[in-house]
Design a protein around this motif. Structure first.
Motif, PDB file in Angstrom:
ATOM      1  N   GLY A   1     -17.378  89.638 -28.197  1.00 43.17           N
ATOM      2  CA  GLY A   1     -17.445  89.485 -26.755  1.00 43.17           C
ATOM      3  C   GLY A   1     -18.841  89.330 -26.194  1.00 43.17           C
ATOM      4  N   ARG A   2     -19.852  89.138 -27.036  1.00 40.97           N
ATOM      5  CA  ARG A   2     -21.220  88.996 -26.559  1.00 40.97           C
ATOM      6  C   ARG A   2     -21.500  87.546 -26.158  1.00 40.97           C
ATOM      7  NH1 ARG A   2     -24.095  91.577 -31.749  1.00 40.97           N
ATOM      8  NH2 ARG A   2     -22.711  89.981 -32.606  1.00 40.97           N
ATOM      9  N   PHE A   3     -22.219  87.373 -25.044  1.00 41.11           N
ATOM     10  CA  PHE A   3     -22.542  86.049 -24.559  1.00 41.11           C
ATOM     11  C   PHE A   3     -23.582  85.370 -25.458  1.00 41.11           C
ATOM     12  CE2 PHE A   3     -21.060  88.030 -20.563  1.00 41.11           C
ATOM     13  CZ  PHE A   3     -20.111  87.082 -20.190  1.00 41.11           C
ATOM     14  N   PHE A   4     -23.514  84.048 -25.469  1.00 40.64           N
ATOM     15  CA  PHE A   4     -24.489  83.277 -26.232  1.00 40.64           C
ATOM     16  C   PHE A   4     -25.864  83.423 -25.580  1.00 40.64           C
ATOM     17  CE2 PHE A   4     -26.512  78.998 -27.001  1.00 40.64           C
ATOM     18  CZ  PHE A   4     -26.799  79.229 -28.348  1.00 40.64           C
ATOM     19  N   PRO A   5     -26.890  83.871 -26.324  1.00 40.99           N
ATOM     20  CA  PRO A   5     -28.219  84.104 -25.733  1.00 40.99           C
ATOM     21  C   PRO A   5     -29.015  82.805 -25.620  1.00 40.99           C
ATOM     22  CG  PRO A   5     -28.248  84.712 -28.049  1.00 40.99           C
ATOM     23  CD  PRO A   5     -26.827  84.267 -27.749  1.00 40.99           C
ATOM     24  N   LEU A   6     -28.625  81.942 -24.702  1.00 42.50           N
ATOM     25  CA  LEU A   6     -29.228  80.619 -24.612  1.00 42.50           C
ATOM     26  C   LEU A   6     -30.731  80.690 -24.376  1.00 42.50           C
ATOM     27  CD1 LEU A   6     -29.069  77.549 -24.480  1.00 42.50           C
ATOM     28  CD2 LEU A   6     -28.420  77.750 -22.067  1.00 42.50           C
ATOM     29  N   ARG A   7     -31.141  81.522 -23.434  1.00 48.07           N
ATOM     30  CA  ARG A   7     -32.582  81.588 -23.131  1.00 48.07           C
ATOM     31  C   ARG A   7     -33.383  82.030 -24.351  1.00 48.07           C
ATOM     32  NH1 ARG A   7     -35.310  85.125 -18.204  1.00 48.07           N
ATOM     33  NH2 ARG A   7     -37.483  84.516 -18.594  1.00 48.07           N
ATOM     34  N   ALA A   8     -32.888  83.030 -25.075  1.00 45.37           N
ATOM     35  CA  ALA A   8     -33.590  83.491 -26.271  1.00 45.37           C
ATOM     36  C   ALA A   8     -33.624  82.410 -27.346  1.00 45.37           C
ATOM     37  CB  ALA A   8     -32.928  84.762 -26.808  1.00 45.37           C
ATOM     38  N   VAL A   9     -32.521  81.690 -27.487  1.00 40.28           N
ATOM     39  CA  VAL A   9     -32.474  80.596 -28.469  1.00 40.28           C
ATOM     40  C   VAL A   9     -33.493  79.522 -28.117  1.00 40.28           C
ATOM     41  CG1 VAL A   9     -31.050  78.678 -29.307  1.00 40.28           C
ATOM     42  CG2 VAL A   9     -30.099  80.991 -29.185  1.00 40.28           C
ATOM     43  N   LEU A  10     -33.597  79.182 -26.825  1.00 35.65           N
ATOM     44  CA  LEU A  10     -34.560  78.165 -26.402  1.00 35.65           C
ATOM     45  C   LEU A  10     -35.989  78.643 -26.618  1.00 35.65           C
ATOM     46  CD1 LEU A  10     -32.888  76.854 -23.121  1.00 35.65           C
ATOM     47  CD2 LEU A  10     -32.909  75.779 -25.379  1.00 35.65           C
ATOM     48  N   ALA A  11     -36.247  79.920 -26.337  1.00 39.17           N
ATOM     49  CA  ALA A  11     -37.588  80.453 -26.537  1.00 39.17           C
ATOM     50  C   ALA A  11     -37.967  80.432 -28.023  1.00 39.17           C
ATOM     51  CB  ALA A  11     -37.677  81.870 -25.981  1.00 39.17           C
ATOM     52  N   GLN A  12     -37.024  80.792 -28.878  1.00 37.35           N
ATOM     53  CA  GLN A  12     -37.291  80.749 -30.320  1.00 37.35           C
ATOM     54  C   GLN A  12     -37.540  79.328 -30.791  1.00 37.35           C
ATOM     55  OE1 GLN A  12     -33.849  82.610 -32.027  1.00 37.35           O
ATOM     56  NE2 GLN A  12     -34.267  84.597 -31.095  1.00 37.35           N
ATOM     57  N   THR A  13     -36.756  78.393 -30.262  1.00 40.22           N
ATOM     58  CA  THR A  13     -36.918  76.999 -30.650  1.00 40.22           C
ATOM     59  C   THR A  13     -38.247  76.456 -30.148  1.00 40.22           C
ATOM     60  OG1 THR A  13     -34.521  76.722 -30.508  1.00 40.22           O
ATOM     61  CG2 THR A  13     -35.839  74.726 -30.611  1.00 40.22           C
ATOM     62  N   ALA A  14     -38.661  76.869 -28.947  1.00 39.15           N
ATOM     63  CA  ALA A  14     -39.911  76.379 -28.377  1.00 39.15           C
ATOM     64  C   ALA A  14     -41.115  76.792 -29.219  1.00 39.15           C
ATOM     65  CB  ALA A  14     -40.065  76.882 -26.945  1.00 39.15           C
ATOM     66  N   ARG A  15     -41.008  77.917 -29.925  1.00 42.74           N
ATOM     67  CA  ARG A  15     -42.130  78.367 -30.753  1.00 42.74           C
ATOM     68  C   ARG A  15     -42.390  77.426 -31.927  1.00 42.74           C
ATOM     69  NH1 ARG A  15     -39.311  83.572 -30.444  1.00 42.74           N
ATOM     70  NH2 ARG A  15     -40.059  84.664 -28.583  1.00 42.74           N
ATOM     71  N   LEU A  16     -41.409  76.580 -32.255  1.00 41.39           N
ATOM     72  CA  LEU A  16     -41.596  75.614 -33.328  1.00 41.39           C
ATOM     73  C   LEU A  16     -42.457  74.438 -32.888  1.00 41.39           C
ATOM     74  CD1 LEU A  16     -37.915  75.489 -34.666  1.00 41.39           C
ATOM     75  CD2 LEU A  16     -39.822  76.868 -35.535  1.00 41.39           C
ATOM     76  N   GLY A  17     -42.750  74.375 -31.589  1.00 40.33           N
ATOM     77  CA  GLY A  17     -43.506  73.252 -31.050  1.00 40.33           C
ATOM     78  C   GLY A  17     -42.585  72.346 -30.266  1.00 40.33           C
ATOM     79  N   PRO A  18     -43.161  71.397 -29.503  1.00 49.65           N
ATOM     80  CA  PRO A  18     -42.330  70.470 -28.730  1.00 49.65           C
ATOM     81  C   PRO A  18     -41.486  69.597 -29.641  1.00 49.65           C
ATOM     82  CG  PRO A  18     -44.630  69.786 -28.709  1.00 49.65           C
ATOM     83  CD  PRO A  18     -44.600  71.131 -29.352  1.00 49.65           C
ATOM     84  N   LEU A  19     -40.177  69.688 -29.475  1.00 50.90           N
ATOM     85  CA  LEU A  19     -39.251  68.963 -30.338  1.00 50.90           C
ATOM     86  C   LEU A  19     -38.691  67.745 -29.614  1.00 50.90           C
ATOM     87  CD1 LEU A  19     -37.177  71.937 -31.818  1.00 50.90           C
ATOM     88  CD2 LEU A  19     -39.147  70.780 -32.848  1.00 50.90           C
ATOM     89  N   PRO A  20     -38.424  66.664 -30.310  1.00 53.74           N
ATOM     90  CA  PRO A  20     -37.714  65.536 -29.683  1.00 53.74           C
ATOM     91  C   PRO A  20     -36.346  65.995 -29.188  1.00 53.74           C
ATOM     92  CG  PRO A  20     -38.632  64.905 -31.808  1.00 53.74           C
ATOM     93  CD  PRO A  20     -38.770  66.398 -31.706  1.00 53.74           C
ATOM     94  N   PRO A  21     -35.856  65.447 -28.083  1.00 54.56           N
ATOM     95  CA  PRO A  21     -34.559  65.884 -27.538  1.00 54.56           C
ATOM     96  C   PRO A  21     -33.416  65.914 -28.549  1.00 54.56           C
ATOM     97  CG  PRO A  21     -35.673  64.566 -25.915  1.00 54.56           C
ATOM     98  CD  PRO A  21     -36.533  64.512 -27.158  1.00 54.56           C
TER      99      PRO A  21
END
Length: 300
Positions: A239-259
């Motif tokens: 029942g836990r919500f998908f942590p979209l903001r945290a996922v985006l923050a983790q992905t952003a640490r990899l550098g700017p990614l192509p869409p």
């Protein structure tokens, strides 16, 4: 002389039973094959309708790198009630992200009305308020003309986010009940606004004044991620919500990614959270300001 020996009554009954069972089995198998064939045809037609509705977006629009995808919660057809579009107009690059109440084939007609109206109004109307009013009028006509007693008109409402990106990167938006997009800049992922949106289209009349929100610039290299609530509200088995903001923050640490890379990363994490298929339709639209970048892409 040839004698014909009549079978016993028990033998006759047994033969009749075997004959009836065999006939029923054959009829069942034929009916099953027919239903499976018709189901495959219906899915093919639904898939074609969805492809015509959500046309593939070009990878680059007026200097902006673009990628989008939709995942339907309907196991019977690859269609859903989420909608998106990006159009380069003389007023700037305009985009819409929306979510029709419900999902599957029942929502497809309403999504088609909203998208068709946007594709015309985005070029015709000089400001976003005019575009939104055109969408609202088109939805109202659809509700009047639908005349389906099993689906009350009050059920046909749509959350809509309209946005406009000017040549200098200025970002303006009107929001009717939709989640605000995220801006990815460096290693940060923040909502572009926390203001309370207007009600969804179809529930209440639009207010007389519709000032678009000024969301600041989308600078070169920054990314805008739009999504439907089927992403943010997706839950796992506990029942836990998908942590979209945290996922985006983790992905952003990899550098700017192509869409396209960012899009695949978000959907991979979403399906890892929900399992093979989420409970609601989910759509994501990613726009990166690639202006000033001759290739229009950033190495992953």
């Amino acid at each position: 002389m040839i004698r014909i020996r009549a079978g016993s009554p028990r033998g006759v009954r047994s033969g009749a039973v075997f004959l009836a069972v065999g006939t029923c089995t054959g009829l069942f198998l034929r009916a099953r094959r027919t239903m499976l064939r018709e189901l495959r045809q219906a899915r093919a037609v639904a898939g074609a309708a969805q492809s015509a509705l959500l046309r593939p977006l070009p990878p680059r629009i007026a200097g902006l790198d673009v990628a989008a995808a939709q995942l339907s919660a309907d196991r019977g057809a690859a269609v859903g009630g989420d909608l998106y579009e990006v159009s380069a107009t003389e007023h700037g690059v305009r985009l819409v992200m929306g979510d029709v109440r419900g999902h599957g084939l029942a929502a497809l007609g309403t999504a088609a009305i909203v998208l068709g109206s946007f594709r015309e109004a985005a070029h015709d109307e000089p400001d976003l308020a005019g575009v939104l009013r055109r969408l609202d009028r088109a939805l109202a006509r659809h509700r009047r003309d639908r005349n389906d007693p099993s689906r009350p008109a009050a059920e046909d409402f749509v959350t809509v986010l309209l946005a406009e990106i000017a040549e200098d990167g200025s970002l303006r938006a009107l929001n009717c009940g939709h989640p605000w997009p995220y801006r990815l800049s460096g290693t940060a992922a923040e909502p572009v606004s926390r203001a309370e949106p207007l009600p969804p289209l179809g529930l209440f009349p639009l207010p007389a004044a519709l000032p678009a929100a000024d969301l600041g610039p989308l600078r070169p290299g920054e990314t805008l991620l739009l999504h439907t609530d089927g992403v943010a509200d997706a839950r796992d088995a506990r029942g836990r919500f998908f942590p979209l903001r945290a996922v985006l923050a983790q992905t952003a640490r990899l550098g700017p990614l192509p869409p396209p890379v960012l899009l695949r990363a978000v959907f991979a994490r979403l399906l890892g959270h929900t399992g093979p298929r989420p409970a609601d339709d989910a759509a994501v639209l990613v726009i990166r300001n690639g202006r000033g970048d001759a290739s229009g892409t950033t190495p992953p």
